[in-house]
Each structure stands twice: as structure tokens, then as C-alpha cells.
Design an enzyme around this catalytic site. Structure first.
Site, short mmCIF file in Angstrom:
data_model
loop_
_atom_site.label_atom_id
_atom_site.label_comp_id
_atom_site.label_asym_id
_atom_site.label_seq_id
_atom_site.Cartn_x
_atom_site.Cartn_y
_atom_site.Cartn_z
CD GLU A 201 -2.63 1.25 -0.06
OE1 GLU A 201 -3.28 0.32 -0.49
OE2 GLU A 201 -2.50 2.33 -0.67
CE LYS B 20 4.95 0.82 1.65
NZ LYS B 20 4.22 2.05 1.42
N GLY C 155 8.58 11.95 10.29
CA GLY C 155 8.12 10.99 11.29
C GLY C 155 7.21 10.00 10.60
CB CYS D 71 6.02 3.51 7.09
SG CYS D 71 4.57 2.58 7.62
CD GLN E 82 13.65 5.81 13.09
OE1 GLN E 82 13.84 7.00 12.95
NE2 GLN E 82 13.70 5.22 14.26
#
Ligand code: NAD
Ligand code: UGA
Length: 465
Positions: free
Chosen positions: A162, A221, A274, A277, A279
Site C-alpha cells: 500500500e 515498497k 516521522g 513507516c 524509519q
């Protein structure tokens, strides 16, 4: 097989909105979203759609339209698996906090639990879709578990990552840049891919539905997030150089972004990226690269994280330095706690780390965020384990009124780019603050000249004061 019944395991930020849009666009398909978190499911079923657990513009209306018709939220995971022809796995895949790969690898225990549960319950053939973001080659793990612990049915495994971003999830789902579907290259795999293509083709133009082998899809992804985050770290690194050279980061971003090969998006300097995901996915990429012995590749991507940590730290340090090298006992007001605007999600938000840094220097912090609840702020700080919960509650206050949050403070720090902050009565805020009154704009959001004319001392990311 024609898919008539879909189950999605995981009713979070991805599972909920994604399935709501599939249900809206495919009214002939029954979609059931299941979760072990009873409170979350109860909130998805709340009569008042303002109380659904994920805040996303436009989501309430879509849920209201389909819920009870062909969209259902339930805690009966077994029942939904049993009924479904196609099962999406959309559970959390956070960074491991223990053991081998601690701090870098993705923790796949929830994925494995889902696979084992599907294998135990399934009586007929099913297509299992990886919706969660997963390390490349996870599909082989899933296949292994499903084939060795199942009761005989056949499983096809697809990767369908996604790409929605929070705050624009509904728009991103309704008009995606692309949909990516990876599957095995044999006949069964190609048929399964086609089933999923048929679902998206209800509303996504065919040329935007990309099909690949399963490994390319899984790796794309992680790569997409790494590229996006890399752009933010690149522009943030230059923001520091701008502050030393009288160049202005907005002007630089525009100048480079008008080159069509570079493009204008994702060049906004900030207090640091932030979100749940970026990081985690880069750390995962770093870990995978190292496990293959590719240390140069790993080092290259790790630098994106190091730069981001530096950006958050340097924002906090600038506040301290400007306030005469001490914030001890001083009140600093935070406008924004979410990791970006238009979401109530605070995971890995820069605000948490900036606050932690200032609290180490014994400052008082008042937080106002239009969508984040008070208990979330304290949960985020408590989770760091830097100080005990009592201390966090002593030094940090949350406010539901932004003017109250700013009253009596030495400095206002903008941590999230909520639109409403620009429309505040800044004269009123100035009048209520201690002087000299400082604004630290971590998002380049506010009108610097207007604030200066009121009397504020203004400090923005990426330009000299
Ligand atoms: P989330 O934490 O909001 O939701 C995950 C849900 O799964 C939780 O409600 C949890 O209770 C549930 N769950 C865990 N194990 C379960 C089990 N065995 N049975 C039933 N339910 C179970 O996570 P999210 O933000 O929706 O992310 C899910 C995945 O999608 C992650 O891999 C993430 O990297 C990826 N992703 C997230 C975003 C985003 O914007 N948040 C975007 C793209 C991809
Ligand atoms: C990101 C990706 O954009 C999605 O495509 C992906 O699906 C998702 O991660 C995921 O896998 O979870 P998200 O984290 O929701 O989406 O939000 P972004 O808009 O990407 O912003 C991430 C962070 O970068 C935010 O803190 C934002 O403020 C910051 N950012 C973004 C900047 O500082 N500058 C920019 O120019 C853009």
C-alpha cells in the site's frame, strides 16, 4: 474463481481505509475487516462515524456508505477467514525491539501468527495478499507456513503493498498513482494476480495496475519509502547549510524542483520526518542489505536516518541556544504533535523527540494539537522510558485551546503543519507571552514577516534569522 468475499486481518490505518474503499467501489463483494483489538473494532462500528479510530478526511462518509451493506468490522477472525476467497494481511510490522536484528529488522511475529491462523482455519483454496510492508522474500515464509501447517487447500500468495499516505489516504486510494501486484510467475500465480487486478479495475485505470514478480513487488515498497525519505533528508541537510550561508531553503527547493528530472514534491524542509513507516522501512532495508553482506548499500541508506535524527536534535538545540542556553523552568509551547497534518497519528513524530530533548533540559512544555488526544501525548513520552510517567505529567501539559497553550511561554514551536495555525490571532498570542517572544517554525508554515512585524523573534528551518 470469482472473488465474492474478502477478509482483511488488521483494522488499522491501512486495513480500515483500504477496505472501506474496496467495499465502496465493489458493492457486490462482501468485505470483512477483522482485528484482535476489540476496542478498535468497536470504534469502527461506532454509530457516529466521527468516532472511528482513524482520522482521515472523507473516510467517515465512505465508511457510513458501505458499513452494514457490504463492509463489516468484526473480532471473529476465524469466521472471516473461513468465509473469504481472498485474505489481505494488513497487520503491523514494527521494528524488532529484542533479539537478533533488534532495532533494525522487521518484527514478523504478527504476520506469522496470521499465516498460522489462516492455515489452521482454511478449508478451501484461498488467495493470501500481503498488504503489510514486508522484507523482500517474506512470501516464501508465508508459503512455507501455509503449506506445512494447512489442512490441504492451496494458497496463492500475492504482494500488494500500500502506498497511501496518512492525511490523504482516501484520495490516494481513490486515485492511486499506481497499484502494484506481485505474484508467482506460474499459471496459478497469474490467475491469482488477475483476480486482484479485477478488483482494482473497478475504479483504477488498467495502465496504472502494475504486475510484477512477487520479490520485485515486496522490494519496491521498501524502496519507494526509502526514496521518499531520502528526499526529505537531502533537503533537510541543505536546510542547515542555508542557515549558515544566507541561502533560503524554500528558494533552493523551488530552483531545483522546477527541473523536471528532480520534480517539486517532497522537497519541504522540516523538523524531520516521522510516521510509522519511513524509519522502520529504511532500517529494514539496511538490515536486509547487511544480511547479504552489502555494507556499502546499508551504509548509504542508513545515512538517511542519521540525518533525520540530526535534524530533530538540532531543532531542539536551536531552541535551547536561542533562549540563552537554558530552558530550565521555562515554558515552551508546542503547536502540533502529529507527525504531519490531517492525521491523529503520532508514531515516530518529530515532536516526541524534540520534547524529550527539551525535557532533559528541564523545560515545561504545553502541547496543543487539533486531533491528538492528551493520553496519546503521554503514552508517546512514557514509551521512551527517559523519565518516569509522573515526571512527564509534571513537566508536560496538554491544552485543548491553542491560546491557552501559548500563554505565559518563552517560545512557541511549530511541530506540525496544521493549516489552522496560520489563521490564529498571532497578536493575541504575542501579547500573552513572555518577552522576548520567540517562534521556532519547524515547518516553514507561518508568515515570517507578519510575525516579525508583531514583534516576534522568528526562527525558521533553512534560512538565517
Ligand atoms: P496499525 O498498527 O494501525 O494496524 C495493525 C492492526 O493489526 C492493529 O489494529 C492490530 O491489532 C492488528 N493485528 C495484529 N496482529 C493481528 C492478528 N494476529 N489478528 C488480527 N489482527 C491483528 O498498522 P498500519 O499503520 O495499518 O500498518 C499496517 C501495515 O501496513 C504495516 O506493515 C505498515 O508498514 C504498512 N503501511 C502503513 C501505512 C500507513 O500509512 N500507516 C501505509 C502503507 C503501508
Ligand atoms: C509515507 C509515504 O508517503 C506513503 O507512500 C507510504 O505508503 C507510507 O509512508 C507508508 O508506507 O506508511 P506517510 O508517512 O503517511 O506516507 O506520510 P508522508 O506524507 O510521506 O510524510 C512522512 C513524513 O515526512 C512526515 O513527517 C512529513 O511531515 C515529512 N515530510 C514529507 C517532510 O518533512 N517534507 C516533505 O517534503 C514531505
Amino acid at each position: 474463481m470469482k472473488v465474492k468475499n474478502i477478509c482483511c486481518i488488521g483494522a488499522g490505518y491501512v486495513g480500515g481505509p483500504t477496505m472501506a474503499v474496496i467495499a465502496k467501489k465493489c458493492p457486490e463483494i462482501k468485505v470483512t475487516v477483522v482485528d484482535i483489538n476489540q476496542a478498535r473494532i468497536a470504534a469502527w462500528n461506532d454509530e457516529d462515524v466521527n468516532n472511528i479510530p482513524v482520522y482521515e478526511p472523507g473516510l467517515g462518509e465512505i465508511v457510513a456508505e458501505s458499513r452494514g451493506r457490504n463492509l463489516f468490522f468484526s473480532t471473529d477472525v476465524d469466521g472471516a477467514i473461513d468465509e473469504a476467497d481472498m485474505i489481505f494481511i494488513s497487520v503491523n510490522t514494527p521494528t524488532k525491539t529484542y533479539g537478533e536484528g533488534k532495532g533494525q529488522a522487521a518484527d514478523l511475529k504478527w504476520i506469522e501468527l496470521c499465516a498460522r491462523q489462516i492455515a489452521r482455519v482454511a478449508k478451501g483454496d484461498k488467495i493470501v495478499v500481503e498488504k503489510s510492508t514486508l522484507p523482500v522474500r517474506t512470501a516464501s515464509t508465508l508459503k512455507d507456513i501455509l503449506e506445512h501447517t494447512g489442512n490441504g487447500p492451496h494458497f496463492q500468495i500475492l504482494s500488494n503493498p500500500e502506498f497511501l499516505a496518512e492525511g490523504t489516504a482516501v484520495q490516494d486510494l481513490l486515485e492511486p498513482d499506481r497499484v502494484l501486484i506481485g505474484g508467482s510467475q506460474d499459471e496459478g500465480g497469474q490467475k491469482a494476480i488477475q483476480e486482484l487486478v479485477n478488483i482494482y479495475a473497478h475504479w483504477v485505470p488498467k495502465e496504472k495496475i502494475l504486475t510484477t514478480n512477487v520479490w520485485s513487488s515486496e522490494l519496491s515498497k521498501l524502496t519507494a519509502n526509502a526514496y521518499l525519505a531520502q528526499r526529505v533528508s537531502s533537503i533537510n541537510s541543505l536546510s542547515e547549510l542555508c542557515e549558515h550561508t544566507e541561502a533560503d531553503i524554500n528558494e533552493v527547493a523551488k530552483a531545483i524542483g522546477t527541473d523536471s528530472r528532480i520534480g517539486p514534491k517532497f522537497l519541504k524542509a522540516s523538523v524531520g520526518f516521522g510516521g510509522s513507516c519511513f524509519q522502520k522501512d529504511i532500517l529494514n532495508l539496511v538490515y536486509i542489505s547487511r544480511t547479504y553482506g552489502l555494507h556499502e548499500v546499508a551504509d548509504y541508506w542508513e545515512q538517511v536516518i542519521l540525518m533525520n535524527d540530526h535534524q530533530k536534535r538540532r531543532f531542539a538545540k536551536k531552541i535551547i541556544r536561542t533562549l540563552y542556553n537554558t530552558v530550565s523552568g521555562k515554558k515552551i509551547s508546542f503547536l502540533g504533535w502529529a507527525f504531519k497534518k490531517d492525521t491523529n497519528d503520532t508514531r515516530e513524530s518529530a515532536a516526541i523527540y524534540v520534547a524529550d530533548y527539551l525535557l532533559n533540559e528541564q523545560s515545561y512544555i504545553a502541547v496543543f494539537d487539533p486531533k491528538v488526544k492528551s493520553e496519546q501525548v503521554f503514552m508517546d513520552l512514557d514509551r521512551l522510558n527517559t523519565r518516569n510517567p509522573e515526571e512527564n505529567r509534571k513537566y508536560v501539559k496538554t491544552e485543548t485551546d491553542p491560546y491557552k497553550a501559548c500563554e505565559g511561554s518563552h517560545a512557541v514551536a511549530v511541530l506540525t503543519e496544521w493549516d489552522e495555525f496560520t489563521g490564529y490571532d498571532w497578536q493575541r498570542i504575542y501579547d500573552s507571552m513572555l518577552k522576548p517572544a520567540h517562534v521556532f517554525d519547524g515547518r516553514n508554515l507561518l508568515d515570517k514577516d507578519k510575525l516579525k512585524s508583531i514583534g516576534f523573534q522568528v526562527h525558521v528551518i533553512g534560512s538565517s534569522d
